[in-house]
Structure formats: structure tokens, C-alpha cells
Design a protein around this motif. Structure first.
Motif, PDB file in Angstrom:
ATOM      1  N   HIS A  23       0.851  -1.189   0.000  1.00 46.96           N
ATOM      2  CA  HIS A  23       0.000   0.000   0.000  1.00 46.96           C
ATOM      3  C   HIS A  23       0.887   1.239   0.000  1.00 46.96           C
ATOM      4  O   HIS A  23       2.001   1.211   0.447  1.00 46.96           O
ATOM      5  CB  HIS A  23      -0.913  -0.034   1.231  1.00 46.96           C
ATOM      6  N   LYS A  24       0.427   2.296  -0.524  1.00 45.40           N
ATOM      7  CA  LYS A  24       1.091   3.594  -0.624  1.00 45.40           C
ATOM      8  C   LYS A  24       2.236   3.588  -1.634  1.00 45.40           C
ATOM      9  O   LYS A  24       2.449   4.580  -2.283  1.00 45.40           O
ATOM     10  CB  LYS A  24       1.566   4.111   0.739  1.00 45.40           C
ATOM     11  N   GLU A  30      -6.244   2.820   0.020  1.00 46.53           N
ATOM     12  CA  GLU A  30      -6.137   1.868   1.121  1.00 46.53           C
ATOM     13  C   GLU A  30      -6.998   0.651   0.797  1.00 46.53           C
ATOM     14  O   GLU A  30      -8.161   0.784   0.424  1.00 46.53           O
ATOM     15  CB  GLU A  30      -6.612   2.501   2.433  1.00 46.53           C
TER      16      GLU A  30
END
Length: 133
Positions: A23-24, A30
Motif C-alpha cells: 500500500h502507498k 487503502e
């Protein structure tokens, strides 16, 4: 934002390759839900809807299939997914269906929202009014 292919890291090794998601770093939202589709009979079509809010990434973990997207202007784009190190990012309000599943194909769906039947747009005419197609 339009649908776009995301390239994920591919670590090559003579013992077998490895791809990972973080993630990110690689996913623009998210993760709230993950599901997969498999054992799709020959000639069947999945999808045929859009979401009001949910964003999604679809990855062909095994085999191949085509994701057909209807654009804002009514034209369509076909994304052939057949490698596990890239995925198709679909923003909210993207009409799609999936077709041409190969034998033993496995599609991973990574979603920005938990399941909600109220988030689905299942009527193409309603979708066109929302997107001014």
C-alpha cells in the motif's frame, strides 16, 4: 483519472519469480477488500457494472482474460491481462466487463471499499446519465 496499467515489482530468480504489493508504494488507495474470480466457464462474461465510489485493481494471477472498459465518450478499450506483475487500475464510475477467460485463469480484485450492494451501478442507462456518455 482513466484506467491505467500499473507495473508491480518483479524480482527474478532462477528458482521462480516474486512480485509484491505494498500500500502507498504501488496501490493508490487503502485496501479494504480483496476477492478473486476463478473457474469461469468458457464463453462467460463477468462484471457488467461500475461502482459509485469503489476503486479497483484487477490482476491476472494465472491465465489470461480481457477487461473491456467503456470510456466517458462511449468508446471502449480492451486491456488484456496475462501477467501477474501488472494490474489494471479502475477508478470509480468505470463501466467494465471481463471476458475471454483462459482455462484455469485466476483474477485477483483489490478494492478500496468493503462490499456494498448500494455502491454498484448495474444499469448501463443509469451509468450513461452519471457519466454523460
Amino acid at each position: 483519472m482513466k484506467p491505467v496499467i500499473l507495473n508491480f515489482p518483479k524480482i527474478q530468480d532462477p528458482r521462480g519469480n516474486l512480485t509484491f504489493l505494498q500500500h502507498k508504494d504501488q496501490i493508490p488507495f487503502e485496501i479494504q477488500r480483496i476477492f478473486w474470480t476463478y473457474d469461469v466457464p468458457g464463453g462467460e462474461i463477468r462484471g457488467g457494472h461500475a461502482y459509485f465510489n469503489q476503486k479497483e485493481i484487477i490482476v491476472a494471477l494465472s491465465g489470461s482474460f480481457d477487461v473491456v472498459v467503456t470510456n466517458d465518450d462511449g468508446s471502449t478499450d480492451t486491456f488484456s491481462l496475462n501477467r501477474s506483475y501488472y494490474g489494471l487500475y479502475l477508478p470509480a464510475k468505470t463501466w467494465r466487463h471481463i471476458e475471454n477467460f483462459s482455462t484455469n485463469s485466476l483474477a485477483l480484485h483489490i478494492s478500496s471499499d468493503p462490499f456494498s450492494k448500494d455502491d454498484y451501478i448495474r444499469d448501463f442507462e443509469e451509468f450513461k446519465t452519471l457519466k454523460n456518455v
